[in-house]
Motif scaffolding. Structure first.
Motif, PDB file in Angstrom:
ATOM      1  N   TYR A 173       0.597  -1.369  -0.156  1.00 21.42           N
ATOM      2  CA  TYR A 173       0.055   0.139   0.160  1.00 21.42           C
ATOM      3  C   TYR A 173       0.821   1.361   0.136  1.00 21.42           C
ATOM      4  CZ  TYR A 173      -4.023  -2.923   0.912  1.00 21.42           C
ATOM      5  OH  TYR A 173      -5.214  -3.959   0.948  1.00 21.42           O
ATOM      6  N   SER A 228      -8.624  -6.103  -2.345  1.00 20.12           N
ATOM      7  CA  SER A 228      -8.708  -4.504  -1.899  1.00 20.12           C
ATOM      8  C   SER A 228      -8.585  -3.845  -3.239  1.00 20.12           C
ATOM      9  CB  SER A 228      -7.645  -4.021  -0.930  1.00 20.12           C
ATOM     10  OG  SER A 228      -6.388  -3.992  -1.532  1.00 20.12           O
ATOM     11  N   SER A 238     -11.713  -1.691  -5.117  1.00 16.48           N
ATOM     12  CA  SER A 238     -11.620  -0.127  -5.358  1.00 16.48           C
ATOM     13  C   SER A 238     -11.650  -0.076  -6.829  1.00 16.48           C
ATOM     14  CB  SER A 238      -9.903   0.316  -4.904  1.00 16.48           C
ATOM     15  OG  SER A 238      -9.953  -0.002  -3.483  1.00 16.48           O
ATOM     16  N   ILE A 285     -13.190   0.046  -0.418  1.00 20.38           N
ATOM     17  CA  ILE A 285     -11.771   0.267   0.201  1.00 20.38           C
ATOM     18  C   ILE A 285     -11.221   1.305  -0.184  1.00 20.38           C
ATOM     19  CG2 ILE A 285      -9.598  -0.682   1.138  1.00 20.38           C
ATOM     20  CD1 ILE A 285     -11.064  -3.223   1.349  1.00 20.38           C
ATOM     21  N   ILE A 288      -8.760   3.559  -1.986  1.00 23.85           N
ATOM     22  CA  ILE A 288      -7.099   3.654  -2.556  1.00 23.85           C
ATOM     23  C   ILE A 288      -7.252   4.937  -3.400  1.00 23.85           C
ATOM     24  CG2 ILE A 288      -5.602   2.488  -3.978  1.00 23.85           C
ATOM     25  CD1 ILE A 288      -6.478   0.046  -3.409  1.00 23.85           C
ATOM     26  N   HIS A 329      -1.508   6.977   5.826  1.00 21.55           N
ATOM     27  CA  HIS A 329      -2.406   6.334   5.006  1.00 21.55           C
ATOM     28  C   HIS A 329      -2.354   5.055   4.761  1.00 21.55           C
ATOM     29  CE1 HIS A 329      -5.203   6.217   1.269  1.00 21.55           C
ATOM     30  NE2 HIS A 329      -5.965   6.745   2.547  1.00 21.55           N
ATOM     31  N   ARG A 375      -4.818   2.038   6.184  1.00 19.86           N
ATOM     32  CA  ARG A 375      -5.404   1.137   5.375  1.00 19.86           C
ATOM     33  C   ARG A 375      -4.773  -0.538   5.832  1.00 19.86           C
ATOM     34  NH1 ARG A 375      -3.567   2.733  -0.123  1.00 19.86           N
ATOM     35  NH2 ARG A 375      -4.361   0.691  -0.974  1.00 19.86           N
ATOM     36  N   LYS A 427      -6.621  -1.440   9.323  1.00 21.83           N
ATOM     37  CA  LYS A 427      -8.160  -1.638   8.982  1.00 21.83           C
ATOM     38  C   LYS A 427      -8.506  -2.788   8.569  1.00 21.83           C
ATOM     39  CE  LYS A 427     -10.152   1.310   5.939  1.00 21.83           C
ATOM     40  NZ  LYS A 427     -10.628   2.153   5.050  1.00 21.83           N
TER      41      LYS A 427
END
Length: 290
Positions: free
Chosen positions: A29, A75, A79, A152, A154, A169, A173, A176
């Protein structure tokens, strides 16, 4: 999966089984955020995960023996960064903890090659077929994300952001997703703590068809205990090759946990249904011919 007794042991075992997701997801991420915000570069698009090579890229990520990869691809799918075929390819290729278990038995090295080869072929072919029939529109670059709660986030805004915000950030993510996976893993661990998967699978070997079906049902459990049970049943209870491949193809690590939580019901039912049908079908074919 590490075996522990008692509630405290199950909670600790769930943490041990999932904590490696944290650095892996954070790095992935962070790279997405960093290149998007500071280099004006969409890393997902550049790595061909979102384009015509998506199912191939999803398969390669899924073959990495780490359940964080299926979570990561999930994810991206939610997204709207990758296609449904790419996600299904990643799921079918994932083997969770089964590969390390099999690697511990050197006499089964040849079978590991067959297993990975079969899962690669199944995942890639299915991913491309699904994209062809169900989702011909491939991801073509950054787009505005939906504001619906199941997405989610992104971020893809091509703007400069300071280093601290990028880290925060990515961490947000990562955790979470991680804490949701950990919570479900603990619940599943408590639910299956009194079951002996290897003995159950071994006792149901009445014929190859039922074997494939039972292994596939076990594989649906989004917990590494399922993949380990399938691998151990092959090693010690004589589970057939078709049943092993079917069960491990259905088993997609922790990815489905996030998919079920975030995606609309009709979407995740469609995805899981395809995975089940493909896995059972190939398991039966493999047992019939080999």
């Amino acid at each position: 999966m590490h075996q522990h007794s008692g509630i405290d042991g199950i909670i600790f075992g769930a943490f041990v089984d999932t904590f490696l997701m944290i650095p892996i997801l954070f790095i992935l991420y962070f790279l997405l955020e960093y290149f998007s915000h500071t280099k004006n570069l969409d890393l997902v698009h550049q790595l061909k995960i979102s384009g015509p090579l998506g199912p191939l890229a999803g398969t390669i990520l899924g073959l990495i023996p780490q359940c964080g990869m299926s979570v990561f691809v999930t994810s991206l799918f939610i997204s709207r960064k990758v296609t449904i075929g790419t996600l299904i390819a990643a799921y079918l290729a994932t083997s969770d903890e089964a590969i390390p278990v099999l690697l511990a038995h050197t006499e089964k090295i040849q079978f590991i090659g067959y297993l990975l080869g079969a899962k690669f072929a199944i995942a890639v072919s299915t991913g491309y077929l699904v994209d062809f029939f169900l989702n011909k529109e491939l991801y073509k670059g950054p787009e505005k994300l939906s504001s619906e709660p199941h997405v989610i986030e992104i971020k893809t805004e091509l703007q400069r952001t300071n280093f601290t915000k990028i880290i925060n950030h990515a961490l947000n993510r990562t955790f979470k997703i991680y804490f949701w996976v950990l919570a479900v893993t603990i619940i599943l661990g408590l639910g299956i703590s009194f079951l002996h998967f290897e003995e159950i699978i071994g006792s149901l070997k009445t014929n190859l068809w039922i074997e494939v079906l039972i292994a596939s049902i076990f594989g649906l459990i989004p917990n590494c205990a399922a993949s380990i049970a399938i691998a151990e049943s092959f090693l010690h209870a004589g589970l057939s090759a078709g049943a092993v491949i079917a069960g491990l193809s259905v088993n997609a690590g922790y990815g489905p946990i996030i998919l079920i939580k975030e995606a609309p019901v009709k979407i995740w039912i469609k995805i899981i249904s395809v995975i089940i049908m493909v896995s059972i079908g190939w398991g039966l074919v493999i047992n019939y011919f080999f």
